[in-house]
Write an enzyme that holds these catalytic residues in place. Structure first.
Site, PDB file in Angstrom:
ATOM      1  N   ARG A 166      -0.265  22.785   3.979  1.00  0.00           N
ATOM      2  CA  ARG A 166       0.319  24.054   3.535  1.00  0.00           C
ATOM      3  C   ARG A 166       1.343  23.853   2.411  1.00  0.00           C
ATOM      4  O   ARG A 166       2.378  24.512   2.349  1.00  0.00           O
ATOM      5  CB  ARG A 166       0.977  24.804   4.699  1.00  0.00           C
ATOM      6  CG  ARG A 166       0.029  25.117   5.844  1.00  0.00           C
ATOM      7  CD  ARG A 166      -1.105  26.061   5.415  1.00  0.00           C
ATOM      8  NE  ARG A 166      -1.994  26.327   6.524  1.00  0.00           N
ATOM      9  CZ  ARG A 166      -3.098  25.628   6.802  1.00  0.00           C
ATOM     10  NH1 ARG A 166      -3.457  24.624   6.009  1.00  0.00           N
ATOM     11  NH2 ARG A 166      -3.849  25.923   7.827  1.00  0.00           N
ATOM     12  N   SER A 177       0.290  34.153   9.544  1.00  0.00           N
ATOM     13  CA  SER A 177       1.024  33.143  10.308  1.00  0.00           C
ATOM     14  C   SER A 177       2.429  32.972   9.737  1.00  0.00           C
ATOM     15  O   SER A 177       2.602  32.743   8.541  1.00  0.00           O
ATOM     16  CB  SER A 177       0.287  31.809  10.262  1.00  0.00           C
ATOM     17  OG  SER A 177      -0.955  31.904  10.918  1.00  0.00           O
ATOM     18  N   GLU A 224       6.251  29.490   7.036  1.00  0.00           N
ATOM     19  CA  GLU A 224       5.048  29.473   6.203  1.00  0.00           C
ATOM     20  C   GLU A 224       5.051  30.675   5.273  1.00  0.00           C
ATOM     21  O   GLU A 224       4.643  30.597   4.118  1.00  0.00           O
ATOM     22  CB  GLU A 224       3.791  29.471   7.070  1.00  0.00           C
ATOM     23  CG  GLU A 224       2.498  29.405   6.275  1.00  0.00           C
ATOM     24  CD  GLU A 224       1.290  29.143   7.150  1.00  0.00           C
ATOM     25  OE1 GLU A 224       0.226  29.708   6.836  1.00  0.00           O
ATOM     26  OE2 GLU A 224       1.398  28.396   8.131  1.00  0.00           O
TER      27      GLU A 224
END
Length: 318
Positions: free
Chosen positions: A180, A229, A299
């Site tokens: 990520r 998320s 995130e």
């Protein structure tokens, strides 16, 4: 400085720019959380040449931020100073399939639409994008992934424009991809990428995407105002499990709530402010740290300014 003042300051510099320029643009209209303050200026370039021209004309002291579909984004209530750039699907949302199962994709192409187009063309390797509610530009920036696959596994090269309006081409190795994350300079605006796919049966690919969609519908709050998320998974663990174990499922702050369906999702129940959502997120981080000793990392990207007089400490100041 208001957006109108900034446009007045730019004056003749905007001559020849063909894209849409909006002063004091409410970003809550285009983010999935449906919260947040305005951008001084929202610029939607007509095409790559228009984007380059605008950036060359823009004074260096004016800050620039880029947003995509607004799915992985929390815009703070104080808004975003300077210029926010949003690439349009019309100018940057095409996809073509080339010899050798390569796909050339515009950065504004929604991930899910790209997955469908690839399936229709019999090009495999992209079904995982069916479960990612963003656009290709964001996927390139954060190495988006789902169901065991990531962007870095398929991306070959990309084209980007820097803050000065100059064009750059980067390879996969140049991106410094990790979970990520990428090491690409923050001022680069991705406009197009080339991916490597593989020959596959369209019906098999469509079945894979149907399974991804069923998974999302069953386990995620896809019909709520959410940003996807919220926290990255720590190594060897799952954020939702840590959040659940900390007793945060269903936790509320103002109009913000931890989803009962999947507790790594924050939702706007209808009256939340961006501050409610960010404070809820930091409350969750503090409780997970207290119960497990693990520090969750955001995130979701948080951009812009908090309102005057409002402060939100990471982990509630712990």
């Amino acid at each position: 400085m208001s957006g109108a003042d900034l446009i007045d300051r730019l004056g003749d510099r905007l001559e020849g720019v063909r894209g849409r320029i909006t002063a004091d643009a409410p970003l809550s209209d285009i983010t999935w959380f449906r919260v947040g303050g305005p951008a001084d200026i929202l610029f939607q370039p007509a095409d790559a040449d228009d984007l380059s021209l605008f950036l060359k004309r823009l004074p260096e002291d004016v800050p620039v931020l880029v947003i995509g579909l607004g799915s992985n984004l929390l815009v703070r209530d104080g808004g975003i100073p300077g210029v926010v750039i949003r690439l349009s699907v019309r100018g940057f949302g095409s996809v073509t399939f080339e010899e050798g199962n390569k796909a050339r994709v515009g950065a504004a192409m929604p991930d899910q639409r790209f997955a469908k187009a690839a399936a229709d063309a019999g090009v495999g390797g992209f079904s995982f994008y069916r479960g990612i509610p963003g656009a290709i530009g964001g996927a390139l920036r954060m190495n988006a992934g789902a169901h065991g696959s990531e962007t870095r596994e398929r991306m070959v090269e990309l084209t980007a424009v820097d803050r000065k309006g100059d064009v750059h081409r980067l390879t996969n190795a140049d991106m410094g991809y990790a979970y990520r994350h990428s090491e690409a300079p923050s001022d680069l605006i991705f406009i197009e990428a080339v991916y490597q796919g593989e020959t596959a049966d369209p019906e098999v690919l469509k079945a894979e995407m149907d399974e991804v969609e069923r998974y999302r519908e069953e386990r995620q709050p896809t019909r709520d105002k959410t940003g996807g998320s919220t926290f990255k998974n720590p190594p060897g663990n799952s954020s939702w499990k840590l959040i659940d174990a900390a007793g945060c499922r269903g936790l509320k702050v103002g109009g913000a709530q931890v989803s009962e369906k999947h507790c790594n999702f924050l939702i706007n129940t209808g009256t939340a402010t961006a501050a409610d959502l960010e404070l809820l997120g930091e409350t969750v981080r503090a409780r997970v740290l207290e119960t497990s000793g693990i520090r969750l990392d955001w995130e979701i990207k948080r951009l812009g300014n908090l309102p005057e007089g409002v402060t939100i400490e990471p982990f509630l100041g712990r």
